[in-house]
Scaffold this motif. Structure first.
Motif, PDB file in Angstrom:
ATOM      1  N   LEU A  85      85.211 -28.202 -29.373  1.00 23.02           N
ATOM      2  CA  LEU A  85      86.486 -27.861 -28.743  1.00 23.02           C
ATOM      3  C   LEU A  85      86.169 -27.221 -27.402  1.00 23.02           C
ATOM      4  N   PHE A  86      86.890 -27.587 -26.364  1.00 29.81           N
ATOM      5  CA  PHE A  86      86.603 -26.936 -25.082  1.00 29.81           C
ATOM      6  C   PHE A  86      87.872 -26.757 -24.269  1.00 29.81           C
ATOM      7  N   ARG A  87      87.825 -25.759 -23.405  1.00 27.83           N
ATOM      8  CA  ARG A  87      88.933 -25.472 -22.502  1.00 27.83           C
ATOM      9  C   ARG A  87      88.357 -25.214 -21.113  1.00 27.83           C
ATOM     10  N   ASP A  88      88.829 -25.965 -20.150  1.00 28.62           N
ATOM     11  CA  ASP A  88      88.393 -25.754 -18.773  1.00 28.62           C
ATOM     12  C   ASP A  88      89.171 -24.568 -18.202  1.00 28.62           C
ATOM     13  N   TYR A  89      88.460 -23.522 -17.826  1.00 29.09           N
ATOM     14  CA  TYR A  89      89.138 -22.356 -17.258  1.00 29.09           C
ATOM     15  C   TYR A  89      89.691 -22.639 -15.853  1.00 29.09           C
ATOM     16  N   GLN A  90      89.337 -23.802 -15.295  1.00 28.82           N
ATOM     17  CA  GLN A  90      89.757 -24.185 -13.943  1.00 28.82           C
ATOM     18  C   GLN A  90      89.342 -23.130 -12.913  1.00 28.82           C
ATOM     19  N   HIS A  91      88.207 -22.529 -13.211  1.00 29.31           N
ATOM     20  CA  HIS A  91      87.588 -21.571 -12.298  1.00 29.31           C
ATOM     21  C   HIS A  91      86.107 -21.919 -12.179  1.00 29.31           C
ATOM     22  N   HIS A  92      85.537 -21.613 -11.036  1.00 33.16           N
ATOM     23  CA  HIS A  92      84.095 -21.658 -10.868  1.00 33.16           C
ATOM     24  C   HIS A  92      83.621 -20.228 -10.643  1.00 33.16           C
ATOM     25  N   SER A 139      71.049 -13.169  -0.562  1.00 30.73           N
ATOM     26  CA  SER A 139      70.453 -14.273  -1.330  1.00 30.73           C
ATOM     27  C   SER A 139      71.237 -15.537  -1.024  1.00 30.73           C
ATOM     28  N   GLU A 140      70.808 -16.633  -1.650  1.00 29.79           N
ATOM     29  CA  GLU A 140      71.645 -17.833  -1.595  1.00 29.79           C
ATOM     30  C   GLU A 140      72.882 -17.588  -2.454  1.00 29.79           C
ATOM     31  N   ARG A 141      73.882 -18.440  -2.307  1.00 29.24           N
ATOM     32  CA  ARG A 141      75.084 -18.368  -3.140  1.00 29.24           C
ATOM     33  C   ARG A 141      75.123 -19.603  -4.025  1.00 29.24           C
ATOM     34  N   GLN A 142      75.244 -19.388  -5.319  1.00 28.21           N
ATOM     35  CA  GLN A 142      75.307 -20.514  -6.256  1.00 28.21           C
ATOM     36  C   GLN A 142      76.670 -20.511  -6.941  1.00 28.21           C
ATOM     37  N   THR A 143      77.180 -21.695  -7.252  1.00 29.01           N
ATOM     38  CA  THR A 143      78.435 -21.797  -8.002  1.00 29.01           C
ATOM     39  C   THR A 143      78.232 -22.680  -9.230  1.00 29.01           C
ATOM     40  N   PHE A 144      78.998 -22.401 -10.268  1.00 27.95           N
ATOM     41  CA  PHE A 144      78.970 -23.260 -11.460  1.00 27.95           C
ATOM     42  C   PHE A 144      80.327 -23.194 -12.153  1.00 27.95           C
ATOM     43  N   PRO A 145      80.756 -24.293 -12.798  1.00 26.98           N
ATOM     44  CA  PRO A 145      82.074 -24.328 -13.446  1.00 26.98           C
ATOM     45  C   PRO A 145      82.110 -23.445 -14.694  1.00 26.98           C
ATOM     46  N   LEU A 146      83.281 -22.915 -15.002  1.00 24.92           N
ATOM     47  CA  LEU A 146      83.449 -22.058 -16.182  1.00 24.92           C
ATOM     48  C   LEU A 146      84.241 -22.822 -17.243  1.00 24.92           C
ATOM     49  N   MET A 147      83.668 -22.885 -18.419  1.00 25.01           N
ATOM     50  CA  MET A 147      84.259 -23.654 -19.507  1.00 25.01           C
ATOM     51  C   MET A 147      84.109 -22.877 -20.814  1.00 25.01           C
ATOM     52  N   GLN A 167      88.223 -22.618  -3.767  1.00 21.81           N
ATOM     53  CA  GLN A 167      87.895 -21.355  -3.108  1.00 21.81           C
ATOM     54  C   GLN A 167      86.404 -21.048  -3.255  1.00 21.81           C
ATOM     55  N   ALA A 168      85.858 -21.328  -4.452  1.00 17.50           N
ATOM     56  CA  ALA A 168      84.430 -21.083  -4.692  1.00 17.50           C
ATOM     57  C   ALA A 168      83.580 -21.885  -3.710  1.00 17.50           C
ATOM     58  N   GLU A 169      83.964 -23.150  -3.493  1.00 25.03           N
ATOM     59  CA  GLU A 169      83.206 -23.990  -2.557  1.00 25.03           C
ATOM     60  C   GLU A 169      83.352 -23.495  -1.121  1.00 25.03           C
ATOM     61  N   ARG A 170      84.570 -23.031  -0.776  1.00 21.91           N
ATOM     62  CA  ARG A 170      84.777 -22.458   0.558  1.00 21.91           C
ATOM     63  C   ARG A 170      83.886 -21.237   0.765  1.00 21.91           C
ATOM     64  N   LEU A 171      83.851 -20.370  -0.246  1.00 25.28           N
ATOM     65  CA  LEU A 171      83.033 -19.150  -0.160  1.00 25.28           C
ATOM     66  C   LEU A 171      81.554 -19.496  -0.028  1.00 25.28           C
ATOM     67  N   ARG A 172      81.141 -20.518  -0.763  1.00 27.41           N
ATOM     68  CA  ARG A 172      79.721 -20.899  -0.733  1.00 27.41           C
ATOM     69  C   ARG A 172      79.342 -21.474   0.633  1.00 27.41           C
ATOM     70  N   GLY A 173      80.304 -22.163   1.280  1.00 27.66           N
ATOM     71  CA  GLY A 173      80.001 -22.816   2.542  1.00 27.66           C
ATOM     72  C   GLY A 173      80.192 -21.942   3.778  1.00 27.66           C
ATOM     73  N   MET A 174      80.732 -20.739   3.588  1.00 29.86           N
ATOM     74  CA  MET A 174      80.978 -19.850   4.730  1.00 29.86           C
ATOM     75  C   MET A 174      79.676 -19.389   5.376  1.00 29.86           C
ATOM     76  N   SER A 175      79.746 -19.018   6.636  1.00 27.83           N
ATOM     77  CA  SER A 175      78.611 -18.329   7.270  1.00 27.83           C
ATOM     78  C   SER A 175      78.445 -16.976   6.592  1.00 27.83           C
ATOM     79  N   ASP A 176      77.250 -16.399   6.695  1.00 29.73           N
ATOM     80  CA  ASP A 176      77.009 -15.091   6.086  1.00 29.73           C
ATOM     81  C   ASP A 176      78.005 -14.049   6.589  1.00 29.73           C
TER      82      ASP A 176
END
Length: 402
Positions: A179-186, A264-272, A233-242
């Motif tokens: 069973l899974f639910r996508d939190y629709q958040h990264h 550090s680098e910024r990493q994103t991953f989906p939340l499920m 938004q997560a992708e926008r944040l990851r792609g921003m200049s420092d």
């Protein structure tokens, strides 16, 4: 063909904890790790993936003989917790002194925990570590399970333990539905240097579109952040200049610790959220992310996995001592009932929190603020909340007696 009593698929934190907990029980154990792994000296800069280790997990790791090794490598005790909602009066704060404790928990890099457990397992004559080892085939027989690896070697086991992560190969091969639910958040993770010291306080702010947590590291000005927000938004944040990211983060965090600087680098991953329909089957037990994943909101994911390990260790040792078949589903159901209940309770709590703190509805916002304020001021509420957060209610009986 090599014969073992227990074969654990996955040499991560939870799989290794199971292996270390079964040493000395008279069982022959093998751990199969997919990617080549060799413990290496820690880098000067902390890695990005960290866990908030609660008191229950600390108790297990102490029993396994690795807690002092973890503290000697790198771990940061936190002495306070603070939770609030942006632009509101809702606020709650905990500190260890008022509760008569030496700490509320520890922030530890996942690689530190894994390295300590790996070294412990490698020192045991009962445990064989096989890496790299990818599973190719599995067959569940009446009396044992048969495993074929990609290099052609074959193993047998009376019990297989799936500790191979959220995308568990073993769970799929056993046809266990999920069973899974996508939190629709990264989640975005990074290491952040703050203008003001964090004072060993873990902080979390809720706002309409997401949740931002600052976890204090051993450097008084360094925190690990977990920023849960919508994928775009997560992708926008990851792609921003420092510079742009630093400014956005400082404002989102209410300038609580002054100006923020990403280190550090910024990493994103989906939340499920995931929940296996079964945590055990004939010759198989599921632990950790193979059985469940939850929102990182309360930092409880790895603690839930460690309690799976603790419960399974106790059950397998008991069955072995009583001369029973450690792989019989009939006997593994006791483990399954206990851990399914704990995971379901945690998942329901996280979903409730998620819904309560989502959006900017004025009525809901007022309800949240009143709830936080009451929890902060009403007698007896904080100790109850802390007991839950520390996981002491979830300890298996054998570990309570240690």
């Amino acid at each position: 063909m090599q014969s073992y009593d227990v074969v654990i698929a996955g040499g991560g934190m939870v799989g290794l904890a199971v292996a270390c907990g079964l040493q000395g029980s008279g069982l022959r154990i093998a751990v199969l790790e997919k990617t080549a792994y060799t413990p290496t000296p820690l880098a000067d800069t902390p890695s990005l993936r960290v866990s908030a280790i609660n008191r229950a997990s600390e108790k297990l790791l102490s029993h396994l003989g690795v807690w002092q090794d973890i503290l000697a490598m790198r771990a940061s005790a936190y002495h306070g917790m603070e939770v609030w909602e942006k632009d509101s009066f809702g606020h709650i704060r905990f500190d260890d002194q008022h509760q008569g404790m030496t700490s509320l928990g520890y922030i530890v890099e996942n690689q530190v925990i894994r390295q300590a457990l790996w070294q412990r397992a490698s020192q045991s004559s009962d445990i064989t570590l096989i890496t790299p080892a990818s599973l190719q085939q599995v067959a569940f027989g009446d009396n044992e399970a048969f495993v074929t690896l990609e290099d052609g070697s074959m193993l047998t086991a009376r019990l297989l333990v799936a500790a191979d992560g959220a995308d568990s190969w073993l769970r799929k091969k056993a046809d266990i539905p999920l069973l899974f639910r996508d939190y629709q958040h990264h989640a975005l993770v990074a290491n952040i240097r703050t203008e003001q010291p964090h004072d060993a306080v873990a902080r979390q702010i809720f706002y309409g579109e997401g949740i931002l947590a600052f976890l204090p590291m051993s450097d008084p000005h360094l925190s690990s952040i977990v920023w849960s927000c919508e994928p775009q938004q997560a992708e926008r944040l990851r792609g921003m200049s420092d510079a742009e990211f630093n400014q956005t983060l400082s404002v989102a965090f209410d300038m609580k610790l002054g100006l923020c600087q990403v280190e550090s680098e910024r990493q994103t991953f989906p939340l499920m959220a995931r929940y296996a329909r079964q945590f055990a089957a004939h010759r198989l037990a599921l632990v950790g992310d193979s059985a469940h994943t939850i929102h990182p909101l309360a930092g409880q994911g790895v603690n839930l996995g460690f309690m799976d390990a603790a419960e399974l260790i106790g059950e397998v040792r008991r069955l072995q001592q009583q001369g029973k078949d450690i792989g019989q589903h009939l006997y593994l159901r006791r483990y399954e009932r206990s851990r399914k209940h704990s995971a379901a309770t945690m998942l329901a709590s996280m979903q409730g929190f998620r819904q309560l703190f989502a959006g900017n509805n004025p009525g809901l916002k007022l309800l949240r603020d009143i709830g936080l304020k009451m929890a902060d001021t009403l007698p007896g509420v904080k100790p109850q909340l802390l007991q839950q957060a520390m996981g002491l209610h979830d300890l298996p009986d054998w570990l309570k007696q240690q």
